[in-house]
Design an enzyme around this catalytic site. Structure first.
Site, PDB file in Angstrom:
ATOM      1  N   ARG A 108      19.489   1.046 -24.832  1.00  0.00           N
ATOM      2  CA  ARG A 108      18.320   1.316 -23.958  1.00  0.00           C
ATOM      3  C   ARG A 108      18.654   2.285 -22.825  1.00  0.00           C
ATOM      4  NH1 ARG A 108      13.334  -1.630 -23.856  1.00  0.00           N
ATOM      5  NH2 ARG A 108      13.297  -3.394 -25.285  1.00  0.00           N
ATOM      6  N   ARG A 116      12.986   3.130 -19.652  1.00  0.00           N
ATOM      7  CA  ARG A 116      12.374   2.531 -18.451  1.00  0.00           C
ATOM      8  C   ARG A 116      13.228   2.476 -17.201  1.00  0.00           C
ATOM      9  NH1 ARG A 116      12.974  -3.628 -20.935  1.00  0.00           N
ATOM     10  NH2 ARG A 116      15.224  -3.412 -21.097  1.00  0.00           N
ATOM     11  N   ASP A 133      11.010   2.632 -30.974  1.00  0.00           N
ATOM     12  CA  ASP A 133      10.844   1.204 -30.739  1.00  0.00           C
ATOM     13  C   ASP A 133      11.013   0.491 -32.065  1.00  0.00           C
ATOM     14  OD1 ASP A 133       9.724  -0.894 -28.620  1.00  0.00           O
ATOM     15  OD2 ASP A 133       8.928  -1.372 -30.610  1.00  0.00           O
ATOM     16  N   TYR A 158       8.539 -10.832 -35.282  1.00  0.00           N
ATOM     17  CA  TYR A 158       7.355 -10.265 -34.629  1.00  0.00           C
ATOM     18  C   TYR A 158       6.122 -10.394 -35.524  1.00  0.00           C
ATOM     19  CZ  TYR A 158      10.202  -8.221 -30.897  1.00  0.00           C
ATOM     20  OH  TYR A 158      11.027  -8.046 -29.819  1.00  0.00           O
TER      21      TYR A 158
END
Lengths: 342, 342
Positions: A18, A22, A67, A142
């Site tokens: 990551r 963000r 993603d 998911y």
């Protein structure tokens, strides 16, 4: 690349899971007004976001900004990423009738991924691009739960309650993940990471019976393409031997197991990746620096070591701290590795 | 009690962590309009809620209905439990100046706890009442973070960044936890469980240096009172030897480590508790029953086994499934244990 192939010598490569995204102000600037999955679909934007941490940190690898659910969307699943929640599946997969909605990924529909990779490889020069995909169990969780979950109760209920449906679903997901990796490798990605983020929620017996074969199928497809692979999940101390046996070149390890111990568990045929506790990024620098050195010393006992965090960069991480870690790993890594083995 | 003392024979006792509370309709009826911490402070209500699962399930132990933050509140910390969030600390503890707010627990202010225990012991007859308290690390994590956390970053930063402050804080919390257990034992609780719910987030080196001594202090106080103790945290596979060395009679194990393997890690001086994956409560009964039997067989290799889940009862658990597990454990446990050891 040498570390992944267990021909590392004393150099110590580093990247951060990551690293793109963000935690970087320059990311928030370019993402403004653009949804997460929309951003993943724009090659120029993907290229910029993927390159940002390479420029800033001087890491030894770029990881494709994407993603875990992107290949599901390309394969036609109605999934979105909701800020503050995570992936949300419009119609969860819970019965055999739902299985028809999990169709093969048509590589032609993943052109934007191939294009992103081509742009990146041209920009990156000698720095390898790490392709990535989510592993079948994590994707299945998911799809079955409908979104993030604390205990994966529906997932586990299907797994043990209807093994045939479970294996059919995971077979399809393994094919989707492998095809997604293939698109990236054929476009120029030099190494791939298969994330089984939530596999650590499983008892070893369930991992072996219901998960490992499907991850192994994906990793075998990567191996057939001639690229090395990294396999990672968080909280997987009990699963390390089984994850290694699934066939990756490198096993990612979270911070709960020292790398030397992890290497004993997975044996001499696998390099390790990791494993600084990301929570320690908030510790004072002298303390953090010593913990970075501990990770380096421990990793020296494995047949190959790629320095990383033990999980993704937290959103509130201070990028300057990550810069200092890269500098430390590059400056002191070779000597610390050599000393640890004396 | 015999299992905890490693004099179990073939009988197999069972209780469920969080057996009292949110998963039971009769609980929601009596709690209507009463806040969580207010309910914990009313002895008649605590007694009723604690007895509900004993009546319904026929478990071999009652666990005092309370919350991990109750002793903090008794000690004067401004804490509340917010539905959907968990404990919220009005003013988190983050500096040495904050430490003054963590004062010793005055047993006189915990009269409502002693009264609850006395009422319960009178009702329970031969069924032991399990007292409970949160361990210093887990309490500290709430105080420092201000509430539940995903990564315990502030907690870990204090731990490694200001060890003196950390140890002072945990010393105070160990005293609070031990006093809270003492109140319960002196009022009649026959065994205690020290929950270090989130210790599994720690690397072993940090657990040993910063956490184990404080848990050991609490467990030593319990031992001095002459009652056996259980020590549990989730995701603690790597910490089991260190948690055992902290001195409990019984080590609780989550579902990630088979009990026979856990027993090897902790040695012959400790019984085990656990460890059915709570997520499997949603599995079809024949599958679930076989998993219950697997847990029994594995636990037979430890010098004592108390059957339990590997974590608390989930809010959406079907109580009828728990009833069937108790019946199975009682009906088949002795024979399965005997067979496993042939």
């Amino acid at each position: 690349m040498a570390a992944a192939r267990r021909r590392q010598g004393e150099r110590l490569p580093i990247w951060f899971m990551r690293q793109a995204g963000r935690s970087l102000p320059e990311y928030h600037r370019v993402r403004e007004g653009v949804g997460m999955l929309e951003a993943c679909a724009r090659p120029e934007l993907v290229t910029e976001i993927t390159l940002q941490p390479v420029r800033r940190y001087g890491v030894d690898g770029a990881v494709l900004y994407s993603d875990i659910v992107v290949p599901l969307r390309v394969a036609g699943i109605d999934v979105d990423i909701v800020a503050g929640t995570g992936p949300v599946i419009a119609e969860p997969i819970r019965s055999r009738g739902d299985l028809d909605r999990v169709r093969p990924l048509d590589p032609g529909r993943a052109d934007f991924v191939a294009e992103s990779v081509r742009l990146l490889v041209a920009e990156l020069g000698p720095i390898p691009l790490i392709g990535f995909a989510g592993a079948p169990f994590t994707l299945a969780s998911y799809l079955i739960e409908g979104g993030p979950s604390k205990d994966y109760a529906r997932t586990k209920a299907m797994m043990v309650g209807d093994p045939e449906l479970w294996h059919d679903l995971c077979g399809r997901l393994a094919d989707i993940a492998a095809t997604f990796l293939t698109v990236q490798v054929e476009a120029g990605a030099q190494i791939v990471q298969l994330f089984d983020s939530w596999a650590g929620s499983l008892a070893p017996v369930d991992y072996l019976r219901f998960v490992q074969p499907h991850s192994a199928a994906v990793l075998a497809r990567a191996a057939a393409l001639g690229v090395p692979s990294i396999h990672f999940g968080v909280g997987t101390g009990e699963l390390l031997p089984a994850m290694a046996a699934a066939g990756p070149d490198v096993v990612g390890v979270d911070w709960r197991v020292p790398l030397a111990e992890a290497s004993l568990r997975i044996g001499p045929d696998h390099a390790v990746q990791g494993n600084l506790d990301p929570a320690l990024l908030q510790a004072p620098w002298p303390v953090l620096a010593e913990r970075v050195r501990d990770v380096i010393r421990s990793g020296a006992h494995a047949p190959g070591h790629i320095f990383n965090l033990g999980h993704g960069v937290p959103p509130n991480a201070d990028p300057d701290v990550l810069t200092k870690i890269v500098e430390l790993v590059h400056a002191e890594g070779p000597a610390l590795r050599a000393e640890a083995l004396v």
